[in-house]
Motif scaffolding. Structure first.
Motif, short mmCIF file in Angstrom:
data_model
loop_
_atom_site.label_atom_id
_atom_site.label_comp_id
_atom_site.label_asym_id
_atom_site.label_seq_id
_atom_site.Cartn_x
_atom_site.Cartn_y
_atom_site.Cartn_z
N VAL A 8 0.92 -1.08 0.08
CA VAL A 8 0.22 -0.19 -0.48
C VAL A 8 0.71 1.32 -0.34
O VAL A 8 0.36 1.82 -0.64
N THR A 9 2.00 1.40 1.20
CA THR A 9 2.85 2.22 0.96
C THR A 9 4.25 2.61 -0.44
O THR A 9 4.26 3.59 -0.34
N HIS A 10 4.51 1.33 -0.78
CA HIS A 10 5.22 2.05 -1.99
C HIS A 10 5.59 0.98 -2.91
O HIS A 10 4.03 0.91 -3.81
N LYS A 11 5.85 1.88 -3.61
CA LYS A 11 5.81 2.17 -5.04
C LYS A 11 6.04 0.36 -5.73
O LYS A 11 5.80 -0.02 -6.45
N ASN A 12 7.06 -0.31 -5.33
CA ASN A 12 7.59 -0.89 -6.09
C ASN A 12 6.63 -2.64 -5.06
O ASN A 12 7.34 -2.20 -3.81
N LYS A 13 6.43 -3.20 -5.52
CA LYS A 13 5.67 -3.41 -4.27
C LYS A 13 6.04 -5.64 -4.62
O LYS A 13 6.09 -5.93 -5.78
N PHE A 14 5.51 -6.52 -3.77
CA PHE A 14 5.61 -8.03 -3.64
C PHE A 14 4.75 -7.95 -4.56
O PHE A 14 3.35 -7.56 -3.88
N ARG A 15 4.84 -9.19 -5.65
CA ARG A 15 4.21 -9.69 -6.48
C ARG A 15 3.34 -10.69 -5.46
O ARG A 15 1.68 -11.56 -6.15
N GLY A 16 3.15 -11.90 -4.81
CA GLY A 16 2.89 -12.58 -4.36
C GLY A 16 3.45 -13.22 -3.26
O GLY A 16 5.12 -13.08 -2.83
N PHE A 17 3.57 -14.30 -2.60
CA PHE A 17 3.86 -15.55 -1.87
C PHE A 17 3.56 -17.04 -2.64
O PHE A 17 2.92 -17.76 -3.34
N GLN A 18 4.79 -17.79 -2.26
CA GLN A 18 5.52 -18.85 -2.13
C GLN A 18 5.92 -19.59 -0.74
O GLN A 18 6.00 -18.97 -0.34
N TYR A 19 4.79 -20.61 -0.53
CA TYR A 19 5.00 -21.70 0.26
C TYR A 19 5.67 -23.15 0.21
O TYR A 19 5.24 -23.09 -0.84
N SER A 59 1.41 -19.05 -4.79
CA SER A 59 1.53 -20.85 -4.95
C SER A 59 2.13 -21.29 -3.82
O SER A 59 2.56 -21.20 -2.78
N VAL A 60 1.98 -22.54 -3.72
CA VAL A 60 2.50 -23.14 -3.36
C VAL A 60 3.42 -25.06 -3.57
O VAL A 60 2.91 -25.15 -4.66
N VAL A 61 4.89 -24.77 -3.28
CA VAL A 61 5.34 -26.30 -3.87
C VAL A 61 5.01 -27.06 -2.41
O VAL A 61 4.53 -27.49 -1.81
N VAL A 62 4.87 -28.94 -3.89
CA VAL A 62 4.42 -29.57 -3.30
C VAL A 62 5.64 -30.58 -4.08
O VAL A 62 5.95 -30.70 -5.40
N SER A 97 -7.09 -16.16 -8.28
CA SER A 97 -6.72 -15.92 -9.27
C SER A 97 -5.27 -15.56 -9.74
O SER A 97 -4.64 -15.63 -8.82
N ASP A 98 -4.85 -16.09 -10.35
CA ASP A 98 -2.78 -16.56 -11.07
C ASP A 98 -1.97 -17.49 -9.91
O ASP A 98 -1.49 -16.84 -9.18
N GLY A 178 1.56 -24.63 -16.26
CA GLY A 178 2.13 -23.54 -16.22
C GLY A 178 3.87 -23.11 -15.93
O GLY A 178 4.37 -22.11 -16.41
N GLY A 179 4.51 -24.24 -16.89
CA GLY A 179 5.59 -24.08 -17.43
C GLY A 179 6.89 -24.94 -16.18
O GLY A 179 6.07 -25.55 -15.69
N ILE A 180 8.20 -24.68 -16.44
CA ILE A 180 8.85 -25.00 -15.52
C ILE A 180 9.76 -23.81 -14.75
O ILE A 180 9.98 -22.69 -14.70
N SER A 181 9.99 -24.46 -13.20
CA SER A 181 10.51 -23.54 -12.62
C SER A 181 11.79 -24.55 -12.05
O SER A 181 11.86 -25.48 -12.33
N VAL A 182 12.55 -23.72 -11.75
CA VAL A 182 13.83 -24.32 -11.19
C VAL A 182 15.01 -23.98 -10.08
O VAL A 182 14.40 -23.34 -9.37
N HIS A 183 15.05 -25.47 -9.06
CA HIS A 183 15.75 -25.22 -8.22
C HIS A 183 17.17 -25.32 -8.27
O HIS A 183 17.60 -26.49 -8.07
N TYR A 184 17.83 -24.09 -7.98
CA TYR A 184 17.73 -23.38 -7.40
C TYR A 184 18.63 -22.28 -9.00
O TYR A 184 19.86 -23.14 -9.00
N ALA A 185 18.51 -20.73 -9.58
CA ALA A 185 18.91 -19.59 -9.70
C ALA A 185 20.85 -20.40 -10.32
O ALA A 185 21.09 -20.80 -10.82
N ASN A 186 21.65 -20.27 -8.44
CA ASN A 186 22.59 -20.16 -8.98
C ASN A 186 23.17 -21.72 -9.00
O ASN A 186 24.11 -21.93 -10.11
N ALA A 187 23.09 -22.85 -8.81
CA ALA A 187 22.95 -24.14 -8.96
C ALA A 187 23.01 -24.08 -10.48
O ALA A 187 23.32 -24.54 -11.30
N PHE A 188 22.07 -23.21 -11.51
CA PHE A 188 21.43 -23.94 -12.88
C PHE A 188 22.48 -23.39 -13.33
O PHE A 188 23.13 -23.24 -14.14
#
Length: 192
Positions: A8-19, A59-62, A97-98, A178-188
């Motif tokens: 609410v108070t910042h221009k750059n915002k969090f887009r979401g949560f991932q558990y 999003s939820v990781v399972v 949504s999303d 919804g595509g592919i995700s990679v765990h994790y960027a530096n190892a990739f």
């Protein structure tokens, strides 16, 4: 609350949560699977409800064994529905949504018995048959973790992309893919 207030108070915002909550790692899990998994589903449900007045994605990781096919988790009742964890999550995330479920389909090969496609197909088919909008994202591991068959560590980027192409080709026709995700960027990035 912090994230909602921040947005609410910042221009750059969090887009979401991932558990990425892995209750099956608890010592008490083998003896109390249904109760522990129900608590996990309750956490997801309460979080989705709490995010209701925001535009944050969720999003939820399972793991790949939270559905009926694998027989590793029990069916249990939640909010009047008897289902497996994956089905309950689809019902909850469908309200937002999303939303997405990221399936840890950790295999360093796409095709064949116990390959990334085989361990993921039931989740994608379940979402499609239920006419859910929730996206199913197929996660791949690249870190140095045991056992070796679940990770692309010590393979090449070329081999990694060959396997990803096979996964994309197999699932592209599914509207829930919804595509592919990679765990994790530096190892990739360390792959040669």
């Amino acid at each position: 609350n912090y994230v909602k207030n921040f947005n609410v108070t910042h221009k750059n915002k969090f887009r979401g949560f991932q558990y990425d909550v892995e209750p099956y790692l608890l010592d008490s899990y083998p003896k109390n699977k249904a109760e522990i998994l129900k608590n996990f589903v309750t956490l997801i449900d309460k979080t989705e409800y709490f995010l209701n007045d925001s535009d944050l994605m969720f999003s939820v990781v399972v793991p790949d064994f939270y559905d009926k096919k694998d027989g590793f988790t029990p069916k249990f009742s939640y909010n009047g529905n008897k289902d497996y964890v994956f089905g309950h999550l689809l019902n909850i995330l469908e309200r937002r949504s999303d939303s997405s479920i990221i399936v840890m389909s950790y295999r360093n090969f796409a095709n064949g018995k116990d390959g990334a496609i085989e361990v993921s197909v039931n989740e994608l088919n379940t979402a499609r048959k239920g006419v859910y909008k929730t996206k199913i994202i197929i996660a791949q591991e690249v870190g140095e973790v045991p056992p070796p068959y679940i990770t692309f560590h010590n393979t090449s980027k070329k081999y990694f992309f060959e396997q990803i192409k096979k996964i994309n080709t197999a699932f592209k026709p599914n509207p829930n893919f919804g595509g592919i995700s990679v765990h994790y960027a530096n190892a990739f990035l360390a792959l040669k």
